[in-house]
Design an enzyme around this catalytic site. Sequence first.
Site, PDB file in Angstrom:
ATOM      1  N   LYS A  87      54.127  39.650  -3.122  1.00  0.00           N
ATOM      2  CA  LYS A  87      52.979  39.606  -2.217  1.00  0.00           C
ATOM      3  C   LYS A  87      53.097  40.716  -1.172  1.00  0.00           C
ATOM      4  CE  LYS A  87      55.313  36.117   0.609  1.00  0.00           C
ATOM      5  NZ  LYS A  87      55.234  34.788   1.236  1.00  0.00           N
ATOM      6  N   TYR A 138      50.795  61.587  25.110  1.00  0.00           N
ATOM      7  CA  TYR A 138      49.800  60.867  25.909  1.00  0.00           C
ATOM      8  C   TYR A 138      50.447  60.154  27.085  1.00  0.00           C
ATOM      9  CZ  TYR A 138      46.200  61.474  22.306  1.00  0.00           C
ATOM     10  OH  TYR A 138      45.291  61.986  21.440  1.00  0.00           O
TER      11      TYR A 138
END
Length: 821
Positions: free
Chosen positions: A492, A716
Amino acid sequence: MAIYSIGKIAEITGGFLKGENQISVHQLLIDSRSASVSSSSLFFAITGKNHDGHRYITELYHRGVRAFVISEPEDQYKALNGAGFIVVNNTLQALQRLAGFHRRQYACPVVAISGSNGKTIVKEWLYHCLSEKYQITRSPKSYNSQVGVPLSLMLMDENTTLGIFEAGISFPGEMKQLQTMINPETGIITNIGEAHQENFTDIRQKVAEKLELFYKCRTLIYCCDHVLLDKIVRHTPELAGVKLFSWSVNGLGNVQITDIHKNADKTSFRAHFKKRTLDVTIPFTDAASIENALHCLTFLIWLDIDRDTVISKMAELPPVAMRLEQKSAINGCTLINDSYNSDLNSLSIALEVLNQQLQHDKRTLILSDILQSGKKQDELYRKVAALVREKGISRIIGVGSSITKYSGLFTIPGTFYETTKAFMDSFYPGDFQNEAILIKGSRQFEFEKISGLLEQKKHTTRIEINLNALVHNLNFFRSLLKPGTKTMVMVKALSYGSGRHEIASILQYQRVDYLGVAFTDEGVSLRQAGITLPVMVMNPEPESFDTLIQYRLEPEIYSFRILEMFHKAVIRNQEIDYPVHIKLDSGMHRMGFLPAETETLCRELVRLKNLKVFSIFSHLAGSDEDNHDAFSASQIDIFRQNSDRIKAVLGYPVIRHILNSSGIERFPDAQFDMVRLGIGLYGISSGDKNRLQTVSTLKSTILQIKPVIPGETVGYGRMGRPEKNSRIAIIPIGYGDGLNRRLSNGNWKFLVGGKLAPIIGNICMDMTMIDVTGTSAREGDEVIIFGGNPSAISMARTLDTIPYEVLTGISERVKRVYIHE
């Protein structure tokens, strides 16, 4: 490895010891990029045509290494206080002398394997067959070179009762050094083909060179049906005192093989030796595997291994992965890149891997000239043409003057080009649609350029999935199981970030019993990719029931509502005895039937005649932590009692399972009929982590390096503030790729050239900046975000989360590259 003093190593190698003479050596290094180095490491500065280990001595010194074997004047290293230098004429020969000395300290029998193909598989299969009887030291992976063999021999210790080592050569004269080191008691020669033929005048010379390995053996095992090999073996004076023990399908050898029969996935045959007869079955049908298996069988017979062991072990021979790189390609294609060697034998092997790509109906081979095969050109390409026709290849693209000259021999659709450039000049992406593509070329044709054209994702950030390590981990967990216990593997969430059908395909090839997915869509993708294994869907949604049934997926049933709704869907689709899996809640309080609901559940399962319970299962809440062991034991007991009751009411055999990866390691008495392997497959363990291998390595490259001085900022928010003159590298990975932003500002380090470089400033969506001050990093260098060191486990710890989240969080835009060895 055994501990040697630096003085003893100087004596063994015939070198002169300069500097520190009180160093104990616990580890040998030949690769300066190794993440695991210490003051007890000894670095051999090996030189070659394109490399010189002396360049990395200073770097290794600053990483803690204090012992070196060198072939340059030691004066240049006077500033390296506390270091010891063994000065020799040739560092490779010094390594080989040390390995030869080490080998001679152990009197146990040693087996040497040589040949053009099959060495690694025969070695691994012998280990599989004999590891319960012997303490075996064997070559890691394909360590069969002038460097690989001595490193392999150094693994021998006082516990070794049998050594099994590969030996390969590329040039005349090399085998003498390997024979001196290994000094085998028994030899196995697999076959002689065209691989690495280019440095030998003809195949006879190569045979003679390989046979030097066995001059001092007591016994040599081989197939006498190989006429040239048999003739040279019998007429080599140096082998006159060696006992020849051969096998044959033509009635000629000591061991005679008859009654060979193949069915869908197995081959059976009968082996005769003296008055003994063995009926053997192996789980393979291809010719190379049969030949390799017969070498192993002959060795086991010679070793006088008991009949039952031989038969059972041969029936369980595991697949062994090869050196291939697999990745997604343009227009829904799958690309398999194999440029390790180019000869008929390896081509045949690679074509079989191509045929395992069940997700595609069409298969294309891009093949270069096969160089220096030792065969006449028309004979060679006649065989190539027959091989690709036999393997069911849809079309061939030939590159090179020779294959183009003989293009008329190919009866399948094909296009031919004189050069790689000619192919690239005519390349049109639309010519490749939803097909499996094998690239098989000699190195001088630079087929990496063709690979670049066909790759789907150009993003240099990639996660490499080592399928050899994955198979190793699977086999480790299998080794913990009782006979007959089945294995379900969870695939999965993109197989924990490792890919969709690619992992499922290798698991199917490895013959696991079940696959588990979270949602129906995941199971449908597997079916569309050709996966035929039973697949359990753990979170089935009512809206997907008809699709689930259409694709023969098997649902987890966890409530009366879902049970009733799925039964109606089964009736609607006119199905009988449709397989379902009953989930019991034994204490985790997630999904599943509570113990108080067991009696009602029993009545409902008896009433609903169109359903058949294939398994009953539950889930442990804290199997990875010993402080929860009492609770885990309680869960196991609750599960046992309630599943016993359901089984008794049903009246037919039902599989039971409760153990996950950590449960397999820690609760061997609760294996029941099947276990569920998940994160452990990828090398994440709550137990002995040293016995598992790293499967997933997240990598990128340095795009740019720029100087930044104090007072300037990075990224940033201007959060990156270097305190000294710095070199800042920009890496094309960011939180858009799954790199958690909480790792910003020094909270994580990337591995660059063997050194850890901290993140500086905030992680951007597509970029991350790291401080490579004090390293030799250059633009274009590889960067490791996590893998062996630093690891995904360490990253999870830094983020105060679990490795599951780290692995499954890697974005789909990151290219998955699958490595076969």
